[in-house]
Motif scaffolding. Structure first.
Motif, PDB file in Angstrom:
ATOM      1  N   GLY B 162      28.178  71.868  41.055  1.00  0.00           N
ATOM      2  CA  GLY B 162      26.744  71.912  42.314  1.00  0.00           C
ATOM      3  C   GLY B 162      25.941  71.291  41.862  1.00  0.00           C
ATOM      4  N   ALA B 163      25.242  71.363  40.792  1.00  0.00           N
ATOM      5  CA  ALA B 163      23.996  71.018  40.610  1.00  0.00           C
ATOM      6  C   ALA B 163      24.163  69.238  40.252  1.00  0.00           C
ATOM      7  CB  ALA B 163      23.969  70.922  38.966  1.00  0.00           C
ATOM      8  N   LEU B 164      25.506  68.874  40.356  1.00  0.00           N
ATOM      9  CA  LEU B 164      25.906  67.930  40.188  1.00  0.00           C
ATOM     10  C   LEU B 164      25.426  66.364  41.281  1.00  0.00           C
ATOM     11  CD1 LEU B 164      26.694  64.447  38.090  1.00  0.00           C
ATOM     12  CD2 LEU B 164      29.067  65.556  38.523  1.00  0.00           C
ATOM     13  N   ILE B 165      26.155  67.726  42.033  1.00  0.00           N
ATOM     14  CA  ILE B 165      26.135  66.906  43.827  1.00  0.00           C
ATOM     15  C   ILE B 165      24.598  66.276  44.412  1.00  0.00           C
ATOM     16  CG2 ILE B 165      26.499  67.259  45.980  1.00  0.00           C
ATOM     17  CD1 ILE B 165      29.184  69.290  45.084  1.00  0.00           C
ATOM     18  N   ALA B 166      23.842  67.241  44.344  1.00  0.00           N
ATOM     19  CA  ALA B 166      23.171  67.943  44.565  1.00  0.00           C
ATOM     20  C   ALA B 166      21.888  67.126  43.818  1.00  0.00           C
ATOM     21  CB  ALA B 166      22.329  69.461  44.228  1.00  0.00           C
ATOM     22  N   LEU B 167      22.587  66.597  42.832  1.00  0.00           N
ATOM     23  CA  LEU B 167      21.680  65.112  41.926  1.00  0.00           C
ATOM     24  C   LEU B 167      22.537  63.968  42.443  1.00  0.00           C
ATOM     25  CD1 LEU B 167      19.856  64.785  38.871  1.00  0.00           C
ATOM     26  CD2 LEU B 167      21.926  64.006  38.428  1.00  0.00           C
ATOM     27  N   VAL B 168      23.612  63.789  42.567  1.00  0.00           N
ATOM     28  CA  VAL B 168      23.468  62.569  42.831  1.00  0.00           C
ATOM     29  C   VAL B 168      23.561  62.379  44.006  1.00  0.00           C
ATOM     30  CG1 VAL B 168      26.496  61.500  43.434  1.00  0.00           C
ATOM     31  CG2 VAL B 168      26.053  62.600  41.390  1.00  0.00           C
ATOM     32  N   VAL B 169      23.160  62.758  44.822  1.00  0.00           N
ATOM     33  CA  VAL B 169      22.984  62.309  46.439  1.00  0.00           C
ATOM     34  C   VAL B 169      21.118  62.555  46.546  1.00  0.00           C
ATOM     35  CG1 VAL B 169      22.187  63.967  48.726  1.00  0.00           C
ATOM     36  CG2 VAL B 169      24.674  64.178  47.717  1.00  0.00           C
ATOM     37  N   THR B 170      20.571  62.899  45.878  1.00  0.00           N
ATOM     38  CA  THR B 170      19.199  62.561  45.592  1.00  0.00           C
ATOM     39  C   THR B 170      18.749  61.709  45.257  1.00  0.00           C
ATOM     40  OG1 THR B 170      18.768  64.501  44.360  1.00  0.00           O
ATOM     41  CG2 THR B 170      18.207  64.828  46.016  1.00  0.00           C
ATOM     42  N   THR B 171      19.417  60.931  44.135  1.00  0.00           N
ATOM     43  CA  THR B 171      19.209  60.067  43.304  1.00  0.00           C
ATOM     44  C   THR B 171      19.889  59.350  44.053  1.00  0.00           C
ATOM     45  OG1 THR B 171      20.392  61.103  41.172  1.00  0.00           O
ATOM     46  CG2 THR B 171      19.895  59.207  41.134  1.00  0.00           C
ATOM     47  N   ILE B 172      21.450  59.395  44.923  1.00  0.00           N
ATOM     48  CA  ILE B 172      20.893  57.641  45.303  1.00  0.00           C
ATOM     49  C   ILE B 172      19.873  57.284  46.425  1.00  0.00           C
ATOM     50  CG2 ILE B 172      23.306  57.012  47.245  1.00  0.00           C
ATOM     51  CD1 ILE B 172      25.179  58.414  45.548  1.00  0.00           C
ATOM     52  N   TYR B 173      19.804  58.248  47.192  1.00  0.00           N
ATOM     53  CA  TYR B 173      18.677  57.586  48.111  1.00  0.00           C
ATOM     54  C   TYR B 173      17.218  57.708  48.122  1.00  0.00           C
ATOM     55  CZ  TYR B 173      17.746  63.296  49.348  1.00  0.00           C
ATOM     56  OH  TYR B 173      16.627  64.235  49.352  1.00  0.00           O
ATOM     57  N   VAL B 174      16.782  58.171  46.741  1.00  0.00           N
ATOM     58  CA  VAL B 174      15.864  57.771  45.701  1.00  0.00           C
ATOM     59  C   VAL B 174      15.742  56.622  45.553  1.00  0.00           C
ATOM     60  CG1 VAL B 174      14.282  58.168  44.302  1.00  0.00           C
ATOM     61  CG2 VAL B 174      14.971  59.591  45.269  1.00  0.00           C
ATOM     62  N   PHE B 175      16.916  56.073  44.764  1.00  0.00           N
ATOM     63  CA  PHE B 175      17.329  54.789  43.711  1.00  0.00           C
ATOM     64  C   PHE B 175      17.047  53.609  45.133  1.00  0.00           C
ATOM     65  CE2 PHE B 175      20.114  51.304  42.744  1.00  0.00           C
ATOM     66  CZ  PHE B 175      19.252  50.965  41.606  1.00  0.00           C
ATOM     67  N   CYS B 176      17.791  53.997  46.382  1.00  0.00           N
ATOM     68  CA  CYS B 176      17.817  53.048  47.259  1.00  0.00           C
ATOM     69  C   CYS B 176      16.295  52.570  48.380  1.00  0.00           C
ATOM     70  CB  CYS B 176      18.729  53.210  47.842  1.00  0.00           C
ATOM     71  SG  CYS B 176      20.782  53.072  47.024  1.00  0.00           S
ATOM     72  N   SER B 177      15.694  53.846  48.675  1.00  0.00           N
ATOM     73  CA  SER B 177      14.985  53.897  49.660  1.00  0.00           C
ATOM     74  C   SER B 177      13.613  54.206  49.229  1.00  0.00           C
ATOM     75  CB  SER B 177      15.974  54.394  51.105  1.00  0.00           C
ATOM     76  OG  SER B 177      16.587  54.589  50.854  1.00  0.00           O
ATOM     77  N   GLY B 178      13.532  55.024  48.163  1.00  0.00           N
ATOM     78  CA  GLY B 178      12.089  55.537  47.153  1.00  0.00           C
ATOM     79  C   GLY B 178      11.446  55.616  48.399  1.00  0.00           C
ATOM     80  N   LEU B 179      10.008  55.660  48.594  1.00  0.00           N
ATOM     81  CA  LEU B 179       9.508  56.782  49.432  1.00  0.00           C
ATOM     82  C   LEU B 179       9.885  56.983  50.921  1.00  0.00           C
ATOM     83  CD1 LEU B 179       6.837  58.788  49.167  1.00  0.00           C
ATOM     84  CD2 LEU B 179       6.352  58.197  50.965  1.00  0.00           C
ATOM     85  N   ASN B 180      10.232  55.918  51.343  1.00  0.00           N
ATOM     86  CA  ASN B 180      10.449  55.917  53.150  1.00  0.00           C
ATOM     87  C   ASN B 180      11.949  57.060  53.119  1.00  0.00           C
ATOM     88  OD1 ASN B 180       8.799  54.455  54.455  1.00  0.00           O
ATOM     89  ND2 ASN B 180      10.345  52.146  53.730  1.00  0.00           N
ATOM     90  N   GLY B 181      12.976  56.970  52.038  1.00  0.00           N
ATOM     91  CA  GLY B 181      13.583  58.030  51.872  1.00  0.00           C
ATOM     92  C   GLY B 181      13.473  59.364  51.722  1.00  0.00           C
ATOM     93  N   ILE B 182      12.961  59.686  50.969  1.00  0.00           N
ATOM     94  CA  ILE B 182      11.669  60.799  51.034  1.00  0.00           C
ATOM     95  C   ILE B 182      11.271  61.371  51.937  1.00  0.00           C
ATOM     96  CG2 ILE B 182      10.460  62.123  49.527  1.00  0.00           C
ATOM     97  CD1 ILE B 182      11.423  60.341  46.977  1.00  0.00           C
ATOM     98  N   GLY B 183      10.366  60.448  52.207  1.00  0.00           N
ATOM     99  CA  GLY B 183       9.789  60.922  53.432  1.00  0.00           C
ATOM    100  C   GLY B 183      10.787  61.633  54.899  1.00  0.00           C
TER     101      GLY B 183
END
Lengths: 70, 496
Positions: B162-183
């Motif tokens: 569970g922790a890994l799924i959450a981590l992988v999903v957030t890391t991918i979009y933060v890595f690729c999209s930066g602040l826009n992905g977070i927004g």
């Protein structure tokens, strides 16, 4: 205008903060009367949350409302 | 078993949507540092509102706030109070931080301190403390996601997965999209959190007591001590008050919040966000209801861990359908992941900009800085994951210590923003003494009157600062201040 404005906004923030901490919150520390079924002490916090919103919204519109810039 | 499959299915669909939204937000801009770190400084009111809402409301707000209400009763209103008061500092400092950021190319708190006080070590110090605070905080979000998954799916998805799924999903979009992905993900997550909190906050008292009003009537009859201060476990007004003050008036220097001021498209937008911010804070009202609902339900068999009260009520007591449990899980994961994504992003930016920038990456290009920031996000996330699996008991201590130290930077930050006459020696002496006082009362001896140790630190900080400032003004201009006044201004890698 600007000085009075800043003073009033500061005062508004101060009152809202004091209402939520000691000693302001002391006067509300009771269960009765309940407000819409919510104990008075909790209702007090919800009330000040709303007052903070209303006051800040007015402050925003006075200064930045319409097409006025910062 | 089939219930667990439905719950897992709903949550995985939710995760896939998050990933899609986060990746779609990627723009050309994400390849410059200003774009990656601050969304090119033109994030508008709506997205800014949800970023500041979702990042501040973490797994702690979603699970911890009901836990506090269940365990202590009325003292839990300290959370309601300080989160309601967040917009005050947003209003007062936000526009100024943004203005200086645009003028001088700042992207972090350390940037500003290092430039204003012409001290690279100060910027590096702010960076190190910022990262030291972000990593344990991120670890707690990841661990929270793991616990939520395993509890809601009855172990079908274990903690590590569970922790890994959450981590992988957030890391991918933060890595690729930066602040826009977070927004954009924060916008979806914010809406979900509000909707699910209100749904559960009304539905749980309704199922178990026949309504919110009826619930409070029963608590008043059977356990009235929960409804007023000092609550069920006797919390004093001293701690209650100082905890509100330090969280609200010290919290804005936390790196994941401070860096967001730079992202705003105008000072006016920041003001508008602070005006409407209490609308987001109302999310705590239903969460408090849920905590209060647990008081009588678990009166005979108290829960070992208060922060499981929401999960226990939803999963075991109220007998909701698996669809509702799946949505609850998604909402709680939204709270953990929205904060987690912001923390990983900020820690990556701060590490690259404040710690590597003035040391090992002095002559690197903008493209390199983005690359290093991206990979820092990945490395920091992996570290946080490993720490979550090991679950060391010192984690919370590191978090308390690091965030306490950040609050000691408040006076010098205010100096940099509004009081140009504040001298470097005064600011640094105040921060040093304040930090020591804070650390002593936090870890070594009991804080006097039971006050929050950070408040004592800030008081000492202010006194020392004032003493140095007065002493300096009595002397004629010393060489040091003259040198400071004429020091050449170094704009750290201003964007061209």
């Amino acid at each position: 205008m600007s000085k009075t404005y800043n003073l009033l906004v500061g005062l508004h923030f101060l009152v809202c903060t004091l209402a939520m901490i000691w000693p302001g919150a002391l006067i509300a520390n009771r269960i009765e009367p309940t407000v819409l079924g919510i104990p008075f002490f909790m209702a007090w916090y919800i009330l000040w949350m709303c007052l903070l919103f209303v006051g800040t919204w007015i402050a925003y519109n006075v200064r930045h409302g319409g097409n006025r810039d910062e | 078993m089939s219930n667990s499959v439905i719950i897992t299915g709903i949550t995985l669909v939710y995760m896939a949507i998050m990933l899609w939204v986060g990746l779609r937000a990627r723009t050309q801009e994400s390849s410059s540092l200003e774009g990656y770190a601050a969304g090119g400084r033109h994030v508008g009111v709506v997205v800014l509102f949800f970023i500041l809402g979702a990042e501040i409301f973490s797994a702690f707000a979603f699970l911890g706030a009901p836990g506090w209400a269940y365990k202590n009763g009325a003292p839990a209103f300290y959370i309601l109070a300080y989160l309601s008061l967040v917009p005050i500092m947003l209003w007062m400092v936000g526009p100024r931080v943004r203005e200086l950021g645009v003028k001088r190319g700042y992207l972090t708190h350390g940037d500003m301190l290092a430039d204003h006080y012409s001290s690279k070590p100060l910027g590096i110090f702010a960076g190190v403390v910022g990262v030291a605070a972000s990593v344990p905080y991120l670890t707690i979000q990841i661990a929270g996601a793991g616990l939520l998954f395993s509890a809601a799916t009855d172990g079908l998805v274990p903690f590590w997965l569970g922790a890994l799924i959450a981590l992988v999903v957030t890391t991918i979009y933060v890595f690729c999209s930066g602040l826009n992905g977070i927004g954009w993900t924060n916008l979806v997550q914010g809406v979900m959190m509000i909707a699910i909190a209100w749904f559960l906050g009304v539905a749980i008292p309704d199922r178990l007591y026949g309504g919110v009003s009826e619930m409070f009537t029963q608590i008043q009859q059977q356990a009235p001590e929960y409804l007023t201060m000092p609550g069920a476990n006797g919390m004093g007004w001293g701690f209650f008050t100082t905890a509100i003050l330090i969280s609200c008036f010290g919290g804005w220097t936390w790196p994941h919040m401070f860096t967001k001021f730079y992202t705003a498209d105008s000072g006016k937008s920041l003001r508008r966000v602070s005006a409407i911010y209490p609308l987001y804070a109302t999310l705590l009202i239903p969460l408090m209801f849920i905590g209060f609902a647990g008081i009588l339900i678990f009166a005979d068999t108290p829960l070992d861990r208060a922060d499981t009260v929401l999960l226990k009520l939803v999963i075991e007591v109220a007998e909701f359908s698996p669809w509702v449990i799946g949505l609850m899980l998604s909402g709680a994961l939204a709270a953990a992941m929205s904060t987690g994504a912001n923390l990983a992003h900020t820690a990556g930016v701060v590490l690259t900009r404040d710690v590597f920038g003035p040391t090992i990456m002095r002559n690197s290009s903008d493209t390199d800085a983005v690359k290093v920031t991206r990979w820092s996000v990945v490395v920091i996330s992996v570290i946080a994951y490993v720490v979550a699996l090991l679950n060391p008991s010192s984690l919370v201590l590191l978090l308390l210590g690091a965030f306490g130290l950040i609050a000691q930077l408040v006076p010098m930050t205010l100096g940099a923003l509004f009081f140009p006459s504040l001298k470097r020696t005064s600011a640094m002496a105040g921060a040093a003494v304040g930090s020591v006082v804070f650390l002593v009362f936090q870890f070594a001896i009991d804080s006097p009157f039971g006050w929050h140790p950070g408040v004592w630190g800030l008081l000492a900080n202010a006194v020392i600062l004032a003493v140095f400032q007065i002493a300096a003004s009595k002397k004629p201009e010393t060489e040091e201040t003259a040198e400071f006044a004429s020091a050449p201004i170094q704009v750290p890698e201003a964007q061209s």
